[in-house]
Structure formats: C-alpha cells, structure tokens
Motif scaffolding. Structure first.
Motif, mmCIF file in Angstrom:
data_model
loop_
_atom_site.group_PDB
_atom_site.id
_atom_site.type_symbol
_atom_site.label_atom_id
_atom_site.label_comp_id
_atom_site.label_asym_id
_atom_site.label_seq_id
_atom_site.Cartn_x
_atom_site.Cartn_y
_atom_site.Cartn_z
ATOM 1 N N VAL A 180 0.239 -40.092 -1.756
ATOM 2 C CA VAL A 180 0.465 -41.519 -1.536
ATOM 3 C C VAL A 180 0.359 -41.847 -0.051
ATOM 4 O O VAL A 180 -0.370 -42.766 0.349
ATOM 5 C CB VAL A 180 1.826 -41.955 -2.115
ATOM 6 C CG1 VAL A 180 2.068 -43.432 -1.838
ATOM 7 C CG2 VAL A 180 1.883 -41.678 -3.602
ATOM 8 N N SER A 181 1.071 -41.096 0.788
ATOM 9 C CA SER A 181 0.975 -41.332 2.233
ATOM 10 C C SER A 181 -0.450 -41.126 2.734
ATOM 11 O O SER A 181 -0.967 -41.928 3.522
ATOM 12 C CB SER A 181 1.924 -40.404 2.992
ATOM 13 O OG SER A 181 3.270 -40.781 2.805
ATOM 14 N N ASN A 182 -1.102 -40.062 2.298
ATOM 15 C CA ASN A 182 -2.461 -39.797 2.758
ATOM 16 C C ASN A 182 -3.412 -40.929 2.397
ATOM 17 O O ASN A 182 -4.291 -41.298 3.184
ATOM 18 C CB ASN A 182 -2.960 -38.475 2.182
ATOM 19 C CG ASN A 182 -2.227 -37.278 2.767
ATOM 20 O OD1 ASN A 182 -1.746 -37.326 3.896
ATOM 21 N ND2 ASN A 182 -2.133 -36.202 2.005
ATOM 22 N N PHE A 183 -3.231 -41.506 1.213
ATOM 23 C CA PHE A 183 -4.085 -42.612 0.780
ATOM 24 C C PHE A 183 -3.768 -43.887 1.548
ATOM 25 O O PHE A 183 -4.674 -44.572 2.058
ATOM 26 C CB PHE A 183 -3.915 -42.849 -0.722
ATOM 27 C CG PHE A 183 -4.697 -44.025 -1.238
ATOM 28 C CD1 PHE A 183 -6.054 -43.923 -1.496
ATOM 29 C CD2 PHE A 183 -4.070 -45.251 -1.452
ATOM 30 C CE1 PHE A 183 -6.776 -45.011 -1.961
ATOM 31 C CE2 PHE A 183 -4.781 -46.336 -1.916
ATOM 32 C CZ PHE A 183 -6.139 -46.224 -2.171
ATOM 33 N N THR A 184 -2.484 -44.240 1.638
ATOM 34 C CA THR A 184 -2.136 -45.521 2.257
ATOM 35 C C THR A 184 -2.411 -45.533 3.757
ATOM 36 O O THR A 184 -2.805 -46.564 4.311
ATOM 37 C CB THR A 184 -0.669 -45.888 1.981
ATOM 38 O OG1 THR A 184 0.187 -44.841 2.438
ATOM 39 C CG2 THR A 184 -0.435 -46.104 0.495
#
Length: 283
Positions: A180-184
């Motif tokens: 999630v962090s990597n995507f956002t």
C-alpha cells in the motif's frame, strides 16, 4: 511540522567532539541527561559508526558511547528501565541488514552491553535491508514481547521500497512487503528510493517518510506525512529556503512537544543549512 524557521532550528548539528550527528533520533530519558540521542557519523569511505549522546537542553550534545562499528541509521526507544535500539549494520560492506538490541539499564547502554540481541536475516532483498524504525513495542520484557519494525528493502537491486516486520520474544521474525505504501508513494510522483521513516503518536498514529522524486538526484528528497499507508507531501520552510530533506526523525518529549530531525544533503539546499537539522514543535 513545516514551520522550521519559527522553531529555533539548528543546522549541521554536532556533538562535543565535533562529529556530525547524522540521522539523529531523540528520546526523553530522564537519566543523568534529560535527553538521549543515537546517530551515526562517517569515519572512513563507506564506513559508519553508531554513537550515543546526551543533552539537557537539546542544544549541546555530549558523546557518551559508541554503539557499533559499521552500524548506522539507528532508532531508540525507552522501554521500562531499559532501552531498545534498532540499527542497520553492514559487517560485510554492501550487505546490510537490521539489528535489534535491548539494554536492560542506562548503565548497560553506556558500556554498549545488550542483554538481548537479534541480527535479522534479510527477508526480501539479496544485498540490503535497513533503515529500521521501532513502530510498536508490546510486552514487559524481551522474552515476552512483540516489536513491530519498519524497514526498507533494496528491490531487485534497483531501488529501496517499504516493508515491515514483527520480532516476537526477541527470537522469531516475520516480515511483509508494504504494497500500500509503495503504491501510494509512487502515485504521488516519486520514482526514486522510498527509504527511512519514523513513526509517532499524537491524537493518532502517524509516520514521517522520506521519498525521492528522481532516482540518483539528492536534491529531490522530500518528507511525507501520513498514517503508514496514505501520505501527503510536507514542504518545510527553513530560513534560507532549502528544499531537500531526508531521513526524518521525530520523538516525543512529553506534553505534546516533539523533537524533529532531518538530514539535509548539500544538493538542493542553501548555504549554511546542509547536515543534520534539529528543531522542536509543540502540537
């Protein structure tokens, strides 16, 4: 968090030996010194040592101990009567991993004598995992504990990306990539490294996170603020208008006051401001 120039900042922070206090993390200790800090300093090409310093005024720092050779990117938390320290170690140059140690007392911390130590085998990257931050500590002692740690991994030997893990009873380790962090973070326009972060609590749980707009461009480091999944970009305002901020740190000093740190590269920053930035904020 962005009002640096209004909060009596210090730039190029050094200890009493003249060493730069890079990637400083501060904890309220109430020992002989009211505050303790862990930081690293370069002692040779690609060679860092981790140090401990103490201060009573957050201005003058006295070096107290060396906490590791070929060790850097440290974090510290007070836990009961002792201290928990996490750091990146590279006993073999170019082969980094996370180390976690517990010091049962202030006296043990001063002589670098941990009662518990765990060198964590890399989970996702063949060469490098590091920049640990201690997210959550549960339990009353290392043998009965659950410690959540954020870290980065060197994905495909191309760039740093985010992950987290749980150390159970100072023995068992399990880790997960943080998709999630990597995507956002990528959705915000960052294409370089997603590196160090530091978590804190105040009316909720939050994270300061570094991210690089362009890979290899040190002037493009920025600080993000978020909840560990979703983020916005901070734009700190310094007296000279610097733009590049990396390795964020934040530690509670009590009563809604926090010590905030960031390493400022020479690239993208104004004269007199590169090095370790330190200031305090009152929420």
């Amino acid at each position: 968090l962005t009002q640096v120039k209004d909060n009596d900042p210090s730039f190029g922070t050094k200890d009493d030996t003249g060493r730069g206090m890079d990637v400083l993390r501060v904890v309220k200790a109430d020992e002989r010194y009211t505050y303790l800090g862990v930081y690293h300093s370069m002692v040779g090409p690609d060679h860092f040592k981790l140090y401990l310093a103490g201060s009573n005024d957050l201005k003058k720092w006295t070096q107290l101990a060396e906490l590791g050779d070929r060790a850097h990117q440290g974090d510290i938390k007070k836990w009961g009567q002792g201290y928990l320290v996490a750091n990146e170690q590279d006993t073999v140059l170019g082969s980094n991993n996370v180390q976690v140690r517990y010091f049962a007392s202030y006296a043990d911390l001063l002589i670098n004598k941990p009662s518990n130590k765990k060198s964590i085998v890399r989970s996702f990257a063949p060469t490098a995992e590091g920049t640990p931050d201690i997210r959550v500590v549960e339990g009353d002692r290392p043998e009965n504990s659950t410690i959540t740690i954020g870290f980065h991994y060197y994905e495909n030997r191309i760039h740093d990306r985010q992950a987290f893990g749980i150390l159970h009873n100072f023995k068992d380790w399990r880790a997960w990539i943080d998709p999630v962090s990597n995507f956002t973070i990528a959705e915000l326009g960052f294409t370089g490294n997603f590196g160090a972060r530091n978590a804190f609590s105040h009316l909720g749980n939050f994270v300061l996170q570094e991210a690089q707009i362009t890979f290899g461009d040190w002037s493009s480091w920025r600080i993000l603020f978020g909840n560990g999944a979703f983020y916005c970009i901070l734009r700190p305002e310094t007296p000279a208008g610097s733009l590049s901020f990396a390795n964020p740190g934040i530690g509670s000093l009590g009563n809604g006051k926090f010590a905030v740190t960031s390493f400022m590269p020479s690239e993208g920053n104004s004269k007199g401001e590169p090095g370790e930035l330190f200031y305090t904020v009152q929420f």
